[in-house]
Design a protein around this motif. Structure first.
Motif, PDB file in Angstrom:
ATOM      1  N   MET A  87       0.836  -1.189   0.000  1.00  0.00           N
ATOM      2  CA  MET A  87       0.000   0.000   0.000  1.00  0.00           C
ATOM      3  C   MET A  87       0.875   1.244   0.000  1.00  0.00           C
ATOM      4  SD  MET A  87      -3.047  -0.980   2.572  1.00  0.00           S
ATOM      5  CE  MET A  87      -3.935  -2.509   2.430  1.00  0.00           C
ATOM      6  N   GLY A  88       0.273   2.363   0.290  1.00  0.00           N
ATOM      7  CA  GLY A  88       1.019   3.620   0.331  1.00  0.00           C
ATOM      8  C   GLY A  88       0.471   4.618  -0.662  1.00  0.00           C
ATOM      9  N   GLY A  89       0.429   5.893  -0.246  1.00  0.00           N
ATOM     10  CA  GLY A  89       0.024   6.949  -1.168  1.00  0.00           C
ATOM     11  C   GLY A  89      -1.399   6.872  -1.657  1.00  0.00           C
ATOM     12  N   LEU A  90      -2.268   6.170  -0.939  1.00  0.00           N
ATOM     13  CA  LEU A  90      -3.619   5.993  -1.442  1.00  0.00           C
ATOM     14  C   LEU A  90      -4.541   7.170  -1.108  1.00  0.00           C
ATOM     15  CD1 LEU A  90      -3.961   2.225  -0.560  1.00  0.00           C
ATOM     16  CD2 LEU A  90      -3.755   3.218  -2.831  1.00  0.00           C
ATOM     17  N   ARG A  91      -3.977   8.171  -0.430  1.00  0.00           N
ATOM     18  CA  ARG A  91      -4.792   9.313  -0.026  1.00  0.00           C
ATOM     19  C   ARG A  91      -5.408  10.000  -1.231  1.00  0.00           C
ATOM     20  NH1 ARG A  91      -1.844  14.391   1.032  1.00  0.00           N
ATOM     21  NH2 ARG A  91      -0.207  12.977   0.374  1.00  0.00           N
ATOM     22  N   ARG A 132       0.468   5.273  12.611  1.00  0.00           N
ATOM     23  CA  ARG A 132       1.381   4.474  11.799  1.00  0.00           C
ATOM     24  C   ARG A 132       0.642   3.830  10.622  1.00  0.00           C
ATOM     25  NH1 ARG A 132       2.453  -1.088  12.581  1.00  0.00           N
ATOM     26  NH2 ARG A 132       4.352  -1.801  11.556  1.00  0.00           N
ATOM     27  N   THR A 133      -0.552   3.280  10.875  1.00  0.00           N
ATOM     28  CA  THR A 133      -1.273   2.649   9.754  1.00  0.00           C
ATOM     29  C   THR A 133      -1.631   3.691   8.706  1.00  0.00           C
ATOM     30  OG1 THR A 133      -3.471   2.950  10.710  1.00  0.00           O
ATOM     31  CG2 THR A 133      -2.347   0.913  11.243  1.00  0.00           C
ATOM     32  N   ILE A 134      -1.956   4.913   9.160  1.00  0.00           N
ATOM     33  CA  ILE A 134      -2.298   5.938   8.169  1.00  0.00           C
ATOM     34  C   ILE A 134      -1.087   6.274   7.314  1.00  0.00           C
ATOM     35  CG2 ILE A 134      -2.904   8.375   7.946  1.00  0.00           C
ATOM     36  CD1 ILE A 134      -4.970   8.027   9.961  1.00  0.00           C
ATOM     37  N   TRP A 135       0.076   6.339   7.948  1.00  0.00           N
ATOM     38  CA  TRP A 135       1.294   6.620   7.179  1.00  0.00           C
ATOM     39  C   TRP A 135       1.513   5.550   6.131  1.00  0.00           C
ATOM     40  CZ3 TRP A 135       5.089   9.543   5.472  1.00  0.00           C
ATOM     41  CH2 TRP A 135       6.259   8.923   5.005  1.00  0.00           C
ATOM     42  N   TYR A 136       1.443   4.302   6.538  1.00  0.00           N
ATOM     43  CA  TYR A 136       1.760   3.228   5.595  1.00  0.00           C
ATOM     44  C   TYR A 136       0.717   3.131   4.496  1.00  0.00           C
ATOM     45  CZ  TYR A 136       5.752   1.312   8.066  1.00  0.00           C
ATOM     46  OH  TYR A 136       6.972   1.131   8.605  1.00  0.00           O
ATOM     47  N   ALA A 137      -0.552   3.309   4.853  1.00  0.00           N
ATOM     48  CA  ALA A 137      -1.585   3.053   3.857  1.00  0.00           C
ATOM     49  C   ALA A 137      -1.800   4.250   2.938  1.00  0.00           C
ATOM     50  CB  ALA A 137      -2.900   2.687   4.550  1.00  0.00           C
ATOM     51  N   PHE A 138      -1.745   5.454   3.476  1.00  0.00           N
ATOM     52  CA  PHE A 138      -2.218   6.593   2.690  1.00  0.00           C
ATOM     53  C   PHE A 138      -1.123   7.557   2.263  1.00  0.00           C
ATOM     54  CE2 PHE A 138      -5.976   5.326   5.163  1.00  0.00           C
ATOM     55  CZ  PHE A 138      -6.849   5.124   4.135  1.00  0.00           C
ATOM     56  N   TYR A 139       0.020   7.528   2.922  1.00  0.00           N
ATOM     57  CA  TYR A 139       1.063   8.494   2.563  1.00  0.00           C
ATOM     58  C   TYR A 139       2.231   7.798   1.894  1.00  0.00           C
ATOM     59  CZ  TYR A 139      -1.422  12.200   4.921  1.00  0.00           C
ATOM     60  OH  TYR A 139      -2.354  13.130   5.254  1.00  0.00           O
ATOM     61  N   THR A 188       4.025  11.797  18.156  1.00  0.00           N
ATOM     62  CA  THR A 188       5.231  10.974  18.107  1.00  0.00           C
ATOM     63  C   THR A 188       5.305  10.233  16.782  1.00  0.00           C
ATOM     64  OG1 THR A 188       4.839  10.646  20.440  1.00  0.00           O
ATOM     65  CG2 THR A 188       6.563   9.323  19.430  1.00  0.00           C
ATOM     66  N   SER A 189       4.187   9.594  16.414  1.00  0.00           N
ATOM     67  CA  SER A 189       4.178   8.861  15.154  1.00  0.00           C
ATOM     68  C   SER A 189       4.391   9.811  13.984  1.00  0.00           C
ATOM     69  CB  SER A 189       2.837   8.158  14.968  1.00  0.00           C
ATOM     70  OG  SER A 189       2.890   6.893  15.538  1.00  0.00           O
ATOM     71  N   TYR A 241       7.953  10.751  13.722  1.00  0.00           N
ATOM     72  CA  TYR A 241       8.771   9.601  13.350  1.00  0.00           C
ATOM     73  C   TYR A 241       8.625   9.273  11.871  1.00  0.00           C
ATOM     74  CZ  TYR A 241      10.729   4.896  13.589  1.00  0.00           C
ATOM     75  OH  TYR A 241      11.484   3.777  13.388  1.00  0.00           O
ATOM     76  N   PHE A 242       7.391   9.245  11.387  1.00  0.00           N
ATOM     77  CA  PHE A 242       7.185   8.790  10.017  1.00  0.00           C
ATOM     78  C   PHE A 242       7.255   9.921   8.998  1.00  0.00           C
ATOM     79  CE2 PHE A 242       5.116   5.280  12.313  1.00  0.00           C
ATOM     80  CZ  PHE A 242       5.823   4.237  11.753  1.00  0.00           C
ATOM     81  N   TRP A 243       6.590  11.032   9.324  1.00  0.00           N
ATOM     82  CA  TRP A 243       6.526  12.089   8.315  1.00  0.00           C
ATOM     83  C   TRP A 243       7.807  12.907   8.292  1.00  0.00           C
ATOM     84  CZ3 TRP A 243       2.062   9.979   9.904  1.00  0.00           C
ATOM     85  CH2 TRP A 243       1.004   9.888   8.997  1.00  0.00           C
ATOM     86  N   LYS A 244       8.266  13.298   9.490  1.00  0.00           N
ATOM     87  CA  LYS A 244       9.391  14.213   9.564  1.00  0.00           C
ATOM     88  C   LYS A 244      10.725  13.503   9.711  1.00  0.00           C
ATOM     89  CE  LYS A 244       6.730  17.786   9.423  1.00  0.00           C
ATOM     90  NZ  LYS A 244       6.592  18.408   8.103  1.00  0.00           N
TER      91      LYS A 244
END
Lengths: 98, 745, 187
Positions: free
Chosen positions: B436-440, B509-516, B605-606, B609-612
């Motif tokens: 997944m990823g980038g599905l936003r 974290r799930t939002i990062w992996y699935a949508f970004y 925190t998430s 960690y993930f975005w920045k």
């Protein structure tokens, strides 16, 4: 009539049934011997019910019902054994050997 | 109040639907799905009608208004439904209840009298109707319905989620080869769950409990062609059997404790009035906790729930998030006096139920961090949230638990269906890290609904999850300044706050992996059709606004009428003889701020960690630091519970224990048998040699043959021939009978 | 009415004679069931034993059980056995290969069991007489006998006192039904 005459008859039938279970090779015959045993028990139940009330008769009826079920399943198993091995000889079934 | 006495029609409709789908489903143009949707639609309408009726009924105060006669007729409990719920007793208890409520919390009493303007406080009684299923002697088994706020709430939740899942499934499992079968089981599941919810006797609760278990088994294994799915179904079924032992034992204990009665009312009333000894209640409560642990996925018996994600996603949303897994919560809530008295919840600071719940909430949340599969994350999240509910019941915050059950059902179902929508776009993969990823951008509807539901789960301020979680937290009574809680559960508050932090973090974290980020799968994902997105939007809306159902009193800006002020307390919580006098923790602004800060900290925190890419030192930590690696390994192996169950326990029984038994069998038993056999033959030979030569032949032949035969039999004891075993059995029976007759008779 | 008959001595003698005749036939038939070399004959001898058992029930004034015995055993079970024999292609004529090698052991066991049982029975019950008192105990049963015979009393106790065993039996029958179908069907 004595109580014991029925009980002794039942004991004789029971012993004969046990002999049949131990000795007969054919699966169907073993099932018949089991029927002998169950009927012996039923005679006992009925004979004692003359002393202690109708509960004995009720349980004799239950035994008859359960025996009918047992014959049904038993014959189905024998049939399955026959289909798999082309024989209903019980003494060839020695997979239980340790 | 036709709906209260005819509420049995709702589960009956679903049974009818099941039968119709089974018989005619394949011949219908839509393969049976229309039958299911039609009936669940009617059931939903009826449930809402029942709820509206219940609401106007309870808010009107029927006992004192013009409807008094009708109310008396309706709330009359037939003696066959309950042995002890007599009219006098109920009235006496309601008087006492009022006194207790006023004595207990001055503030609450003052508030209520102010709101009601001196109007006497009225307890709306449950409506109980039952049929005698059968009677023997003094024992009567009844089957019937018990309508009160709690069952009405569950009726609505189950039917709403079930309808949306039905609609979602028409697209999601469309074209499946067992499409009709799938809808039939959805109907059967809904029927069983409604049957369970309306249960009037514990017997009925057990039957409903097992029926939903069977449906869960069948639906997890829906695609049984693949081995992992059947394994998961079996695991769910067998793990639940462990808990069922507890359920059966607990219910049996309660049956005898309540003077041979299966009625829920009887058990609750007797437990509540202290007519059942404390230790009996404690034993029953502990047994029932085992059942809750298995059905509601509580710690150490939770292992089946993540595996159950092998089933179709709508099933996970319906059964393993919103309804079936809360059966345990519902059971505790239904028999609450047993737990409240048995575990001495009031005035205590720790008990088994609260510990089980808090441990589950925290450890389940930790496990969600290492999952790659988005459904597994949600599954552990469900485990953790169920832990919240159990803790809430454990600390005496009954209302908070039911409120969280209510809100959780909506946003968690939304998350699961959202995950289904994602995997629908990504070639049926649930692996969010790799596929997944980038599905936003491509799936905006799924993204926004998922985001809202995540916010609700994480406890972001105006969304529903915030209100229910906050109520649980203040229900622990541990935070300084909280008023009116039942005890002071410091440990629970700390663990729940940690769990809330983790929840916010892993959901981000799930939002990062699935949508970004970049799309890591293959093909071109696209937004799902309306039959998938519409349920998502409805659920997200409900998940966002469900919190208004129980806004804290002090926060209500507009002055609302008394009955509206504390809706859950008023409409859902049972009052009177069959429910313990629990108190309600007041809203605490500081605690609310703390819980929001904790949630936002988790999200932050998430995010960092993930975005920045902050916490560079932490990235790849597990590959550098031994301690971190060990921690991660423990989490990845799910605390080694599966290993414990399959390898250690089963392995021990199958391996060493079986081998040891076999060795014992081969060496010791066989040794004895062979020894006896040889001995007997030896005796025979000795007899032959010595006695035969010297004593009279006839006698000797007999003895020798007998001994020989005995030896022969004993030597071949383990021939595997059934009839030989039978012979030995009868010999033993004869000998034992003889011993008994001679020695005793 | 039967109660009066049993109590009077005039009935005791014919009843004993009938019992003696039946007992001899039953034992002989039972022995033939377990010794005959023809499978079909075994089933037919079994009919004699089962019928005799039913007549014994009549002697014991258990009419309902006797009727059930005739219907279920003679009607259904024996036919089942004959089907079983047919379907397993058992040798229809005389066959020497129906017993296994432990015939002597069987005799020993049978005699041993019979000895133990008879000893226990004789010691416990000696010459106790059958009284049939228990059948008519209690006002309810007496009323039932007056109206519909003892059968009503039996049905009362099946659907009252023994309801749970009855329900369990029905579940067992269902399980046996399904089990027999699953086992015997060709797939």
């Amino acid at each position: 009539m004595l109580l014991n005459q029925f009980l002794l008859l039942s004991a004789v039938l029971f012993s004969i049934g046990v002999y049949g279970v131990v000795v007969r090779k054919n699966g169907v015959l073993v099932l018949m011997s089991i029927e002998l045993i169950l009927n012996a028990v039923n005679i006992n139940l009925i004979a004692f019910s003359t002393f202690w009330g109708l509960g004995g008769q009720v349980f004799a009826l239950f035994v008859i019902a359960v025996a009918a079920a047992e014959v049904g399943v038993g014959l189905a198993i024998v049939l399955l054994i026959y289909r798999n091995r082309r024989s209903v000889d019980i003494d060839t079934l020695d997979e239980l050997k340790g | 109040m036709w709906f209260f006495t005819h509420v049995w029609i709702i589960p009956a409709l679903m049974v009818l639907s099941f039968l119709l789908i089974l018989l005619f489903g394949k011949k219908m143009p839509k393969k049976g799905s229309e039958i299911g949707i039609f009936f669940i639609g009617i059931a939903l309408v009826m449930s809402i009608a029942t709820a509206v009726n219940w609401w106007s009924w309870s808010s009107g105060g029927p006992e004192v208004t013009s409807k008094a006669a009708e109310a008396a007729a309706l709330s009359e409990v037939q003696p066959k439904c309950s042995k002890v719920a007599t009219e006098e007793r109920l009235e006496a208890a309601e008087q006492g209840e009022k006194g207790k409520a006023q004595g207990k919390s001055v503030a609450a009493a003052a508030a209520s009298s102010a709101e009601k303007g001196g109007e006497p406080e009225i307890a709306t009684r449950p409506v109980v109707r039952c049929l005698s299923w059968f009677e023997t002697g003094n024992d009567r088994m009844t089957i019937g319905t018990l309508v009160d706020g709690q069952s009405v709430l569950m009726l609505v939740v189950v039917t709403i989620i079930s309808l949306l899942v039905h609609v979602f499934s028409t697209d999601y499992v469309g074209g499946d080869r067992r499409y009709t079968h799938y809808f039939a089981f959805l109907s059967l599941f809904t029927a069983s769950m409604l049957f369970f919810v309306l249960g009037q006797s514990t017997l009925q609760l057990i039957i409903g409990w097992e029926l939903v278990g069977v449906c869960s088994f069948a639906l997890i294994g829906h695609w049984w062609e693949e081995k992992p799915n059947t394994d998961a179904a079996l695991k769910a079924f067998l793990t639940n059997r462990v808990g069922d032992v507890g359920l059966l034992v607990g219910m049996t204990v309660l049956y005898f404790a309540a003077d041979r009665s299966f009625s829920v009312l009887d058990i609750n009333i007797l437990a509540n009035e202290g007519e059942i000894r404390h230790v009996v209640l404690l034993v029953a409560a502990c047994c029932l906790i085992t059942a809750v642990m298995s059905k509601s996925g509580q710690f150490i018996l939770h292992t089946w729930l993540p595996d159950a994600m092998a089933g179709p996603t709508p099933v996970s949303a319906l059964i393993h998030a919103a309804t079936m897994v809360v059966a345990g919560i519902y059971l505790v809530a239904r028999l609450y006096p047993v737990f409240f008295e048995g575990l001495s919840i009031a005035g205590s600071s720790v008990n088994l139920l609260a510990v089980v719940g808090a441990v589950t909430a925290l450890f389940g949340a930790l496990l969600a961090f290492v999952q790659k599969d988005i459904k597994k994350v949600l599954a552990y999240s469900t485990v953790s949230q169920l832990g919240f509910m159990v803790t809430s019941l454990g600390v005496g915050a009954w209302t908070a638990a039911m409120f969280h059950l209510f809100t959780h059902a909506f946003f968690k179902a939304c998350l699961f269906l959202g995950a289904g929508s994602l995997s629908h776009a990504c070639h049926h993969s649930f692996n969010m890290v790799d596929d997944m990823g980038g599905l936003r951008k491509v799936m905006p509807k799924t993204f926004w609904t998922y985001l809202i539901a995540t916010g609700a789960l994480a406890g972001v301020f105006p969304l529903s999850g915030f209100w229910s979680k906050d109520e649980i937290l203040s229900g622990t009574g541990s935070f300084p300044g909280t008023e009116g809680a039942n005890g002071t559960y410091h440990l629970m508050l700390v663990m729940l706050l940690l769990a809330a932090f983790c929840t916010a973090a892993y959901m981000t974290r799930t939002i990062w992996y699935a949508f970004y980020g970049e799309f890591r799968g293959h093909g071109h994902p696209h937004e799902s059709g309306p039959r998938i997105t519409v349920p998502l939007i409805i659920l997200a809306t409900l998940g966002a606004v469900a919190g208004v159902a129980n806004l804290p009193k002090s926060l209500q800006v507009v002055d609302v009428p008394g009955a509206w002020a504390t809706r859950f307390e008023k409409f859902v919580e049972p009052v009177g003889l069959y429910f313990p006098a629990i108190s309600h923790a007041g809203f605490n602004l500081t605690l609310a701020v703390v819980s929001v800060v904790v949630g936002l900290a988790g999200i932050g925190t998430s995010y960092l960690y993930f975005w920045k890419g902050s916490f560079r030192w932490a990235q790849g930590l597990s590959s550098r630091n031994k301690l971190a690696a060990a921690g991660k390994r423990v989490l990845e192996n799910k605390y080694y519970f599966d290993w414990l169950y399959t390898d250690v326990i089963t392995g021990f029984v199958k391996g060493p224990l079986a081998n040891a038994t076999n060795w014992f069998n081969q060496h010791v038993v066989d040794g004895i048998v062979n020894g006896v056999g040889r001995g007997a033959v030896g005796t025979g030979q000795w007899v032959y040699k010595n006695v035969d030569q010297k004593v009279v032949d006839g006698t000797v032949n007999g003895i020798g043959a007998g001994a020989g035969a005995t030896g022969g039999v004993l030597r071949h004891l383990q021939s595997g021939r059934v009839q030989q075993y039978a012979a030995l059995f009868f010999v033993a029976a004869a000998v034992l009978t003889g011993v008994f007759v001679v020695a005793i008779g | 009415m039967t109660g009066v008959l049993a109590a009077s001595t005039s009935f005791a003698v014919p009843a004993n004679v009938a019992f003696a005749v039946m007992a001899v036939f039953m034992v002989a038939a039972a022995v033939r069931v377990v010794t005959t070399k023809n499978v079909v004959h075994a089933a037919l001898w079994l009919v004699v034993v089962l019928g005799g058992v039913g007549l014994n029930y009549l002697l014991l004034q258990a009419e309902f059980v006797a009727m059930t015995q005739f219907l279920v055993y003679l009607g259904a079970v024996v036919v089942l056995f004959l089907f079983g024999i047919m379907l397993t292609r058992a040798p229809l004529g005389v066959s020497d290969d129906l017993d296994n090698s432990q015939r002597r052991l069987g005799v020993v066991i049978g005699v041993l069991l019979l000895a133990v049982l008879s000893f226990a029975l004789v010691r416990s019950f000696g010459a106790d007489k059958l009284t049939f008192e228990a059948y008519d105990q209690g006002a309810e049963v007496a009323r039932a006998v007056g109206e519909n015979g003892r059968t009503q009393a039996i049905s009362d106790s099946i659907f009252g006192e023994y309801l749970i065993p009855f329900e369990v039996t029905s579940v067992l029958l269902l399980a046996a039904l399904i089990g027999a179908i699953v086992l015997a069907r060709k797939d």
